[in-house]
Design a protein around this motif. Structure first.
Motif, PDB file in Angstrom:
ATOM      1  N   ASP A 244       0.810  -1.220   0.000  1.00  0.00           N
ATOM      2  CA  ASP A 244       0.000   0.000   0.000  1.00  0.00           C
ATOM      3  C   ASP A 244       0.841   1.267   0.000  1.00  0.00           C
ATOM      4  N   GLY A 245       2.143   1.138  -0.289  1.00  0.00           N
ATOM      5  CA  GLY A 245       2.990   2.304  -0.498  1.00  0.00           C
ATOM      6  C   GLY A 245       3.651   2.889   0.723  1.00  0.00           C
ATOM      7  N   VAL A 246       3.575   2.221   1.865  1.00  0.00           N
ATOM      8  CA  VAL A 246       4.277   2.696   3.058  1.00  0.00           C
ATOM      9  C   VAL A 246       5.749   2.310   2.937  1.00  0.00           C
ATOM     10  N   VAL A 247       6.640   3.270   3.190  1.00  0.00           N
ATOM     11  CA  VAL A 247       8.083   3.063   3.028  1.00  0.00           C
ATOM     12  C   VAL A 247       8.747   2.994   4.401  1.00  0.00           C
ATOM     13  N   TYR A 248       9.645   2.023   4.560  1.00  0.00           N
ATOM     14  CA  TYR A 248      10.390   1.850   5.814  1.00  0.00           C
ATOM     15  C   TYR A 248      11.877   1.972   5.509  1.00  0.00           C
ATOM     16  N   THR A 249      12.599   2.773   6.279  1.00  0.00           N
ATOM     17  CA  THR A 249      14.038   2.949   6.091  1.00  0.00           C
ATOM     18  C   THR A 249      14.769   2.631   7.389  1.00  0.00           C
ATOM     19  N   GLY A 250      15.905   1.939   7.270  1.00  0.00           N
ATOM     20  CA  GLY A 250      16.716   1.584   8.432  1.00  0.00           C
ATOM     21  C   GLY A 250      18.094   2.203   8.324  1.00  0.00           C
ATOM     22  N   SER A 251      18.607   2.705   9.447  1.00  0.00           N
ATOM     23  CA  SER A 251      19.801   3.539   9.394  1.00  0.00           C
ATOM     24  C   SER A 251      20.844   3.186  10.445  1.00  0.00           C
ATOM     25  N   ALA A 252      22.062   3.651  10.180  1.00  0.00           N
ATOM     26  CA  ALA A 252      23.146   3.549  11.156  1.00  0.00           C
ATOM     27  C   ALA A 252      22.890   4.423  12.374  1.00  0.00           C
ATOM     28  N   ASP A 253      21.884   5.293  12.323  1.00  0.00           N
ATOM     29  CA  ASP A 253      21.531   6.097  13.499  1.00  0.00           C
ATOM     30  C   ASP A 253      20.697   5.303  14.501  1.00  0.00           C
ATOM     31  N   LYS A 254      20.538   3.984  14.257  1.00  0.00           N
ATOM     32  CA  LYS A 254      19.873   3.032  15.152  1.00  0.00           C
ATOM     33  C   LYS A 254      18.350   3.063  15.046  1.00  0.00           C
ATOM     34  N   THR A 255      17.808   3.854  14.133  1.00  0.00           N
ATOM     35  CA  THR A 255      16.358   3.978  14.034  1.00  0.00           C
ATOM     36  C   THR A 255      15.817   3.400  12.726  1.00  0.00           C
ATOM     37  N   ILE A 256      14.516   3.132  12.754  1.00  0.00           N
ATOM     38  CA  ILE A 256      13.745   2.797  11.560  1.00  0.00           C
ATOM     39  C   ILE A 256      12.681   3.870  11.429  1.00  0.00           C
ATOM     40  N   LYS A 257      12.525   4.408  10.228  1.00  0.00           N
ATOM     41  CA  LYS A 257      11.513   5.443  10.029  1.00  0.00           C
ATOM     42  C   LYS A 257      10.467   4.969   9.031  1.00  0.00           C
ATOM     43  N   ILE A 258       9.242   5.403   9.276  1.00  0.00           N
ATOM     44  CA  ILE A 258       8.103   5.017   8.440  1.00  0.00           C
ATOM     45  C   ILE A 258       7.610   6.259   7.707  1.00  0.00           C
ATOM     46  N   TRP A 259       7.480   6.138   6.375  1.00  0.00           N
ATOM     47  CA  TRP A 259       7.113   7.257   5.513  1.00  0.00           C
ATOM     48  C   TRP A 259       5.865   6.913   4.717  1.00  0.00           C
ATOM     49  N   LYS A 260       5.013   7.890   4.535  1.00  0.00           N
ATOM     50  CA  LYS A 260       3.781   7.659   3.778  1.00  0.00           C
ATOM     51  C   LYS A 260       3.327   8.955   3.136  1.00  0.00           C
ATOM     52  N   LYS A 261       2.687   8.840   1.973  1.00  0.00           N
ATOM     53  CA  LYS A 261       2.086  10.009   1.337  1.00  0.00           C
ATOM     54  C   LYS A 261       0.703  10.246   1.929  1.00  0.00           C
ATOM     55  N   PRO A 262       0.475  11.387   2.564  1.00  0.00           N
ATOM     56  CA  PRO A 262      -0.883  11.699   3.030  1.00  0.00           C
ATOM     57  C   PRO A 262      -1.836  11.771   1.846  1.00  0.00           C
ATOM     58  N   ASP A 263      -3.095  11.493   2.088  1.00  0.00           N
ATOM     59  CA  ASP A 263      -4.096  11.531   1.022  1.00  0.00           C
ATOM     60  C   ASP A 263      -4.066  12.878   0.308  1.00  0.00           C
ATOM     61  N   GLY A 264      -3.965  12.809  -1.025  1.00  0.00           N
ATOM     62  CA  GLY A 264      -3.964  14.030  -1.820  1.00  0.00           C
ATOM     63  C   GLY A 264      -2.622  14.710  -1.941  1.00  0.00           C
ATOM     64  N   GLU A 265      -1.599  14.201  -1.246  1.00  0.00           N
ATOM     65  CA  GLU A 265      -0.270  14.815  -1.285  1.00  0.00           C
ATOM     66  C   GLU A 265       0.640  14.073  -2.261  1.00  0.00           C
ATOM     67  N   LYS A 266       1.679  14.772  -2.749  1.00  0.00           N
ATOM     68  CA  LYS A 266       2.625  14.187  -3.683  1.00  0.00           C
ATOM     69  C   LYS A 266       3.938  13.783  -3.021  1.00  0.00           C
ATOM     70  N   LYS A 267       4.158  14.243  -1.796  1.00  0.00           N
ATOM     71  CA  LYS A 267       5.423  13.984  -1.113  1.00  0.00           C
ATOM     72  C   LYS A 267       5.210  13.095   0.112  1.00  0.00           C
ATOM     73  N   HIS A 268       6.229  12.316   0.448  1.00  0.00           N
ATOM     74  CA  HIS A 268       6.171  11.456   1.620  1.00  0.00           C
ATOM     75  C   HIS A 268       6.390  12.277   2.892  1.00  0.00           C
ATOM     76  N   SER A 269       5.689  11.912   3.919  1.00  0.00           N
ATOM     77  CA  SER A 269       5.842  12.534   5.239  1.00  0.00           C
ATOM     78  C   SER A 269       6.214  11.461   6.255  1.00  0.00           C
ATOM     79  N   LEU A 270       6.923  11.865   7.286  1.00  0.00           N
ATOM     80  CA  LEU A 270       7.313  10.951   8.345  1.00  0.00           C
ATOM     81  C   LEU A 270       6.102  10.605   9.206  1.00  0.00           C
ATOM     82  N   VAL A 271       5.835   9.316   9.335  1.00  0.00           N
ATOM     83  CA  VAL A 271       4.688   8.854  10.125  1.00  0.00           C
ATOM     84  C   VAL A 271       5.120   8.477  11.529  1.00  0.00           C
TER      85      VAL A 271
END
Length: 412
Positions: A244-271
């Protein structure tokens, strides 16, 4: 031409060796954290595997597995693997890309389709196109030459494309600060491109980099349509995307971030930001239905994250899978199995049981160096799949320059 060797290892269906492996003195896989350096585990996260579980107590219903072959051909670390149709693609630290015939009777048939570029960190395939991520900050797109075997693939373009670069050159708003005294257009990666993933419909390509950015590319014309600057505080090592288009990124900063496009938006936002790991996150994988996220890090644990009952993209910790003795370097999911590769030189196969518990079905031993990449698929040999279970093919690439081909039969 590479060489094919029958694997000399016996089938270890009932043996689990507990002795630790000597540490390998190998280079870092992150701009600031060594993914091969194991750090303390996570005592605050409950274990999902029983303490008493041991493979030497396997019953007749346990998984049966064997190493079918060791594929020789690479003269450098094997950094990336990808399956597409009848082919297995592999990328080396010397820039070499090889294609192997997946047919067990033809595993020795392989050839070089590209060489001369920098280390190949990730490979994805879309139709007749091969996308490769490189240490030299570039993404390359190749035309797969199915009609002419053993021919070098044609380079279609390098991302960002010439058109994309030229369109951004003359406007100040297209430049971003990449270092203290340096700016670059936002379409450029300015450090190693560490991972690639395609959207479910193949229309979008996502890339992450040690430059801390997440970028989105349109596969129809190779245009960069979005860049999330400073997506993390350190190098990004892994990316996965749900159906469904949810993006997950994992980093050397020890975190995982979840990104998603809000309805009607063209850019991903941090969830949401997931912060249970205490060391660099090296690998991510999603369950087949997208309801479970697995993350592997230098703390030797695989954290299992599950979606909240309320749905959406928010995740909570279910627990951790423990057993590897060194850093987790790669993860892959096939059907209801999770495969993990580690700096301890082993591959483990996990499956969820009743409730939230998991069992380790097998430990593959045989690599002489850390296992850097994995891919897996249902065994195409239908005779191996019957009413009692399914057979799977697991491919592991290592810093010992070898690719091993494993077969595992898992009862229902």
């Amino acid at each position: 031409m590479g060489r094919f060797l029958p694997c000399p290892l016996p089938c270890h269906c009932d043996k689990h060796q507990d002795s630790d492996q000597p540490h390998a003195n190998l280079h870092s896989d992150s701009s600031s954290n060594s993914s091969l350096t194991s750090q303390s585990s996570l005592p605050s996260v409950p274990s999902l595997t029983p303490h008493f579980q041991a493979l030497d107590h396997a019953t007749s219903s346990a998984a049966r597995y064997r190493c079918l072959a060791t594929l020789k051909g690479h003269s450098s670390y094997v950094f990336s693997l990808a399956l597409a149709g009848k082919n297995l693609y592999s990328g080396g630290s010397n820039g070499e890309i090889r294609v192997w015939d997946r047919n067990p009777s033809s595993l020795s048939q392989n050839y070089i389709v590209s060489e001369g570029y920098s280390a190949v960190k990730s490979i994805v395939v879309l139709g007749d196109k091969l996308f490769t991520a490189h240490h030299d900050h570039k993404i390359r797109v190749w035309r797969i030459a199915n009609s002419t075997p053993h021919q070098k693939y044609k380079l279609i373009t390098t991302l960002p494309t010439v058109n994309d670069r030229c369109m951004r050159l003359f406007s100040a708003k297209n430049y971003v600060q990449v270092r203290r005294h340096k700016k670059s257009t936002w379409v450029h990666h300015v450090d190693t491109v560490s991972a690639l993933v395609l959207s479910r419909d193949g229309s979008l390509l996502y890339s992450v980099s040690w430059d801390r950015t997440l970028k989105v590319w349109r596969t129809s014309d190779f245009k960069c349509i979005e860049s999330v600057q400073n997506a993390h505080d350190d190098a990004i090592n892994a990316v996965v995307v749900s159906n469904d288009g949810v993006v997950y990124t994992g980093s050397a900063d020890k975190t995982i971030k979840i990104w998603k496009k809000p309805d009607g938006e063209k850019k991903h936002s941090l969830v949401s930001t997931l912060e249970k790991h205490k060391s660099a996150v090296n690998a991510l994988a999603l369950s087949t239905d997208g309801s479970v996220l697995y993350s592997g890090a230098c703390d030797r644990s695989i954290i299992v994250w599950e979606k909240d009952d309320g749905g959406g993209a928010h995740l909570t910790v279910a627990g951790a899978l423990r057993g590897h003795k060194k850093a987790i370097l790669c993860l892959a999911v096939v059907s209801d199995l999770l495969c993990s590769g580690s700096a301890d030189k082993t591959v483990r196969i996990w499956r969820k049981g009743s409730g939230k518990s998991y069992s380790c079905l097998a430990v593959f031993e045989g690599h002489r160096s850390p296992v850097k990449c994995l891919t897996a698929a249902l065994d195409n040999n239908q005779s191996c799949n019957n009413d009692s279970g399914n057979s799977y093919m697991i491919y592991s690439g290592s810093l010992d320059f070898d690719i091993k081909v494993w077969q595992i039969f898992v009862p229902f």
